[in-house]
Write a protein that holds these residues in place. Structure first.
Motif, PDB file in Angstrom:
ATOM      1  N   UNK A 158       0.823  -1.214   0.000  1.00  0.00           N
ATOM      2  CA  UNK A 158       0.000   0.000   0.000  1.00  0.00           C
ATOM      3  C   UNK A 158       0.856   1.262   0.000  1.00  0.00           C
ATOM      4  N   UNK A 159       2.038   1.186   0.582  1.00  0.00           N
ATOM      5  CA  UNK A 159       2.955   2.332   0.580  1.00  0.00           C
ATOM      6  C   UNK A 159       3.933   2.272  -0.583  1.00  0.00           C
ATOM      7  N   UNK A 160       3.769   1.281  -1.444  1.00  0.00           N
ATOM      8  CA  UNK A 160       4.614   1.099  -2.629  1.00  0.00           C
ATOM      9  C   UNK A 160       6.102   1.046  -2.263  1.00  0.00           C
ATOM     10  N   UNK A 161       6.402   0.175  -1.317  1.00  0.00           N
ATOM     11  CA  UNK A 161       7.782  -0.003  -0.891  1.00  0.00           C
ATOM     12  C   UNK A 161       8.020  -1.489  -0.646  1.00  0.00           C
ATOM     13  N   UNK A 162       9.263  -1.855  -0.485  1.00  0.00           N
ATOM     14  CA  UNK A 162       9.565  -3.260  -0.212  1.00  0.00           C
ATOM     15  C   UNK A 162       9.256  -3.584   1.248  1.00  0.00           C
ATOM     16  N   UNK A 163       9.093  -4.854   1.518  1.00  0.00           N
ATOM     17  CA  UNK A 163       8.846  -5.286   2.892  1.00  0.00           C
ATOM     18  C   UNK A 163      10.009  -4.875   3.785  1.00  0.00           C
ATOM     19  N   UNK A 164      11.233  -5.076   3.282  1.00  0.00           N
ATOM     20  CA  UNK A 164      12.426  -4.710   4.061  1.00  0.00           C
ATOM     21  C   UNK A 164      12.417  -3.231   4.409  1.00  0.00           C
ATOM     22  N   UNK A 165      12.185  -2.373   3.415  1.00  0.00           N
ATOM     23  CA  UNK A 165      12.189  -0.929   3.663  1.00  0.00           C
ATOM     24  C   UNK A 165      11.054  -0.518   4.598  1.00  0.00           C
ATOM     25  N   UNK A 166       9.893  -1.129   4.437  1.00  0.00           N
ATOM     26  CA  UNK A 166       8.752  -0.814   5.291  1.00  0.00           C
ATOM     27  C   UNK A 166       9.052  -1.173   6.746  1.00  0.00           C
ATOM     28  N   UNK A 167       9.545  -2.380   6.961  1.00  0.00           N
ATOM     29  CA  UNK A 167       9.831  -2.838   8.324  1.00  0.00           C
ATOM     30  C   UNK A 167      10.958  -2.011   8.930  1.00  0.00           C
ATOM     31  N   UNK A 168      12.017  -1.774   8.181  1.00  0.00           N
ATOM     32  CA  UNK A 168      13.148  -1.014   8.693  1.00  0.00           C
ATOM     33  C   UNK A 168      12.737   0.407   9.066  1.00  0.00           C
ATOM     34  N   UNK A 169      12.022   1.077   8.178  1.00  0.00           N
ATOM     35  CA  UNK A 169      11.594   2.453   8.447  1.00  0.00           C
ATOM     36  C   UNK A 169      10.742   2.526   9.712  1.00  0.00           C
ATOM     37  N   UNK A 170       9.780   1.633   9.840  1.00  0.00           N
ATOM     38  CA  UNK A 170       8.890   1.669  11.000  1.00  0.00           C
ATOM     39  C   UNK A 170       9.575   1.199  12.273  1.00  0.00           C
ATOM     40  N   UNK A 171      10.506   0.264  12.155  1.00  0.00           N
ATOM     41  CA  UNK A 171      11.270  -0.171  13.330  1.00  0.00           C
ATOM     42  C   UNK A 171      12.153   0.972  13.823  1.00  0.00           C
ATOM     43  N   UNK A 172      12.763   1.715  12.912  1.00  0.00           N
ATOM     44  CA  UNK A 172      13.603   2.853  13.305  1.00  0.00           C
ATOM     45  C   UNK A 172      12.780   3.953  13.970  1.00  0.00           C
ATOM     46  N   UNK A 173      11.585   4.202  13.452  1.00  0.00           N
ATOM     47  CA  UNK A 173      10.705   5.195  14.085  1.00  0.00           C
ATOM     48  C   UNK A 173      10.344   4.766  15.506  1.00  0.00           C
ATOM     49  N   UNK A 174      10.038   3.485  15.675  1.00  0.00           N
ATOM     50  CA  UNK A 174       9.708   2.976  17.010  1.00  0.00           C
ATOM     51  C   UNK A 174      10.923   3.052  17.927  1.00  0.00           C
ATOM     52  N   UNK A 175      12.095   2.728  17.395  1.00  0.00           N
ATOM     53  CA  UNK A 175      13.320   2.794  18.195  1.00  0.00           C
ATOM     54  C   UNK A 175      13.587   4.221  18.653  1.00  0.00           C
ATOM     55  N   UNK A 176      13.430   5.185  17.765  1.00  0.00           N
ATOM     56  CA  UNK A 176      13.639   6.590  18.135  1.00  0.00           C
ATOM     57  C   UNK A 176      12.675   7.024  19.234  1.00  0.00           C
ATOM     58  N   UNK A 177      11.425   6.570  19.143  1.00  0.00           N
ATOM     59  CA  UNK A 177      10.434   6.932  20.163  1.00  0.00           C
ATOM     60  C   UNK A 177      10.814   6.343  21.520  1.00  0.00           C
ATOM     61  N   UNK A 178      11.276   5.104  21.531  1.00  0.00           N
ATOM     62  CA  UNK A 178      11.682   4.460  22.786  1.00  0.00           C
ATOM     63  C   UNK A 178      12.886   5.181  23.378  1.00  0.00           C
ATOM     64  N   UNK A 179      13.875   5.488  22.540  1.00  0.00           N
ATOM     65  CA  UNK A 179      15.082   6.180  23.010  1.00  0.00           C
ATOM     66  C   UNK A 179      14.728   7.564  23.539  1.00  0.00           C
ATOM     67  N   UNK A 180      13.913   8.292  22.808  1.00  0.00           N
ATOM     68  CA  UNK A 180      13.498   9.639  23.221  1.00  0.00           C
ATOM     69  C   UNK A 180      12.799   9.595  24.581  1.00  0.00           C
ATOM     70  N   UNK A 181      11.900   8.648  24.740  1.00  0.00           N
ATOM     71  CA  UNK A 181      11.158   8.528  26.005  1.00  0.00           C
ATOM     72  C   UNK A 181      12.099   8.192  27.159  1.00  0.00           C
ATOM     73  N   UNK A 182      13.089   7.351  26.902  1.00  0.00           N
ATOM     74  CA  UNK A 182      14.011   6.926  27.957  1.00  0.00           C
ATOM     75  C   UNK A 182      14.997   8.027  28.336  1.00  0.00           C
ATOM     76  N   UNK A 183      15.365   8.872  27.383  1.00  0.00           N
ATOM     77  CA  UNK A 183      16.410   9.861  27.631  1.00  0.00           C
ATOM     78  C   UNK A 183      15.886  11.247  28.001  1.00  0.00           C
ATOM     79  N   UNK A 184      14.624  11.498  27.812  1.00  0.00           N
ATOM     80  CA  UNK A 184      14.070  12.827  28.083  1.00  0.00           C
ATOM     81  C   UNK A 184      13.417  12.855  29.458  1.00  0.00           C
ATOM     82  N   UNK A 185      13.634  13.933  30.157  1.00  0.00           N
ATOM     83  CA  UNK A 185      12.995  14.136  31.451  1.00  0.00           C
ATOM     84  C   UNK A 185      11.849  15.120  31.246  1.00  0.00           C
ATOM     85  N   UNK A 186      10.662  14.705  31.619  1.00  0.00           N
ATOM     86  CA  UNK A 186       9.491  15.573  31.488  1.00  0.00           C
ATOM     87  C   UNK A 186       9.083  16.070  32.864  1.00  0.00           C
TER      88      UNK A 186
END
Length: 79
Positions: A17-45
């Motif tokens: 549906x996004x006209x991309x390969x499975x590898x690129x789709x999974x990698x892109x979304x895994x990296x976005x999730x990883x960034x969110x986890x890292x941001x949440x762990x390293x930021x003090x609110x």
């Protein structure tokens, strides 16, 4: 990674549906999730009260107590 067939089919459909390969789709979304986890762990609110407290400490720091003075002397002798 071993993925159950039904879950792989769902990922492949989303990638198509996004006209991309499975590898690129999974990698892109895994990296976005990883960034969110890292941001949440390293930021003090802080809420508004905590923020004001921290700013007040920065503007008006307390005088060093005995333990802090001893630690500073100890650190100075190590160098």
């Amino acid at each position: 990674m071993q993925i159950p067939p039904a879950e792989k089919a769902r990922l492949m459909r989303a990638a198509a549906l996004e006209r991309t390969s499975l590898k690129d789709f999974v990698l892109r979304n895994a990296l976005l999730a990883a960034e969110a986890v890292i941001e949440k762990a390293e930021r003090v609110n802080l809420d508004e009260e905590q923020t004001r407290f921290m700013l007040d400490l920065l503007e008006n720091p307390p005088k060093p107590n005995t333990k802090l003075q001893a630690a500073a002397r100890s650190l100075a002798t190590r160098k």
